[in-house]
Write an enzyme that holds these catalytic residues in place. Sequence first.
Site, short mmCIF file in Angstrom:
data_model
loop_
_atom_site.label_atom_id
_atom_site.label_comp_id
_atom_site.label_asym_id
_atom_site.label_seq_id
_atom_site.Cartn_x
_atom_site.Cartn_y
_atom_site.Cartn_z
N ARG A 100 5.29 15.26 20.00
CA ARG A 100 4.03 14.55 19.98
C ARG A 100 3.06 15.14 20.99
NH1 ARG A 100 3.13 10.62 23.69
NH2 ARG A 100 2.24 9.22 22.13
N LEU A 101 1.79 14.87 20.76
CA LEU A 101 0.73 15.11 21.74
C LEU A 101 0.07 13.76 22.00
CD1 LEU A 101 -1.03 18.38 20.49
CD2 LEU A 101 0.50 18.14 22.45
N ASP A 102 -0.30 13.49 23.24
CA ASP A 102 -0.93 12.22 23.58
C ASP A 102 -2.21 12.00 22.78
OD1 ASP A 102 1.03 11.74 25.47
OD2 ASP A 102 -0.12 12.65 27.09
N TYR A 103 -2.60 10.74 22.67
CA TYR A 103 -3.81 10.35 21.95
C TYR A 103 -5.02 11.16 22.42
CZ TYR A 103 -7.48 7.11 20.25
OH TYR A 103 -8.55 6.56 19.64
N THR A 105 -4.99 14.07 23.98
CA THR A 105 -4.69 15.50 24.09
C THR A 105 -4.89 16.17 22.74
OG1 THR A 105 -3.07 15.12 25.85
CG2 THR A 105 -2.93 17.21 24.69
#
Length: 245
Positions: A100-103, A105
Amino acid sequence: MERLQKVIARAGIASRRKSEELIKEGRVKVNGKVVTELGLKVTSSDKIEVNGIQIEKEEPVYFLLYKPRGVISSVSDEKGRKVVTDFFSNFKERIFPVGRLDYDTSGLLLLTNDGEFANLLMHPSNEIEKVYVAKTKGIPLPENLRKLQKGIRLEDGKTAPAKVKMLSGDKKKQTAIVEISIHEGRNRQVRRMFEAIGHDVMKLKRERYGFLTLNGLKAGEARELTPHEVKQLRALAMGVSKKNS
């Protein structure tokens, strides 16, 4: 012919290890008969059921997405926010993000319907180098960047050594652009690493994953990985695994 647990994992039902557990628990049928022993190989013509539901044996697909900021790295969101699979509405395959990548990012994110492939890349022993570019509030001192290079203590333990390079600093605006390469995949790791040396991250972008880059893509655009790239990723992950074993 492929091993039964691999086919179940590739269909996105469960990880390969979990698929093995489902087989051992007698929850899998092949051509109407319960299978409890591992190692059975099946063909594309075999009928496979998990918990009484026939699985759809999709062809494996592999995508590279340039994830924009403000998008959730998931297949759905209870708050109705945009998710990464929204960029693939024209594809029938049930794909999901690898990690995942942060919201907040942006950057390179892989998606697939191949559960075994995803688990291989995400396994802790197989962490592949990921390169980020961060815009920080304040200009980090060289000695603080060296702390990141050596590994820094966070609430969930010390980080592995990182590669860090100062790209630019704006003394008037008191901001800096820093490139950082890590192998781990902890939650919000890069942001927390900079916070640990006293600098908030204003913007964060993942620019590289192993040998893959965002070249030729704009935010929100995606492309399919080539068979050679998929093979390279497998080899890279397996190579890291052997090195760490």
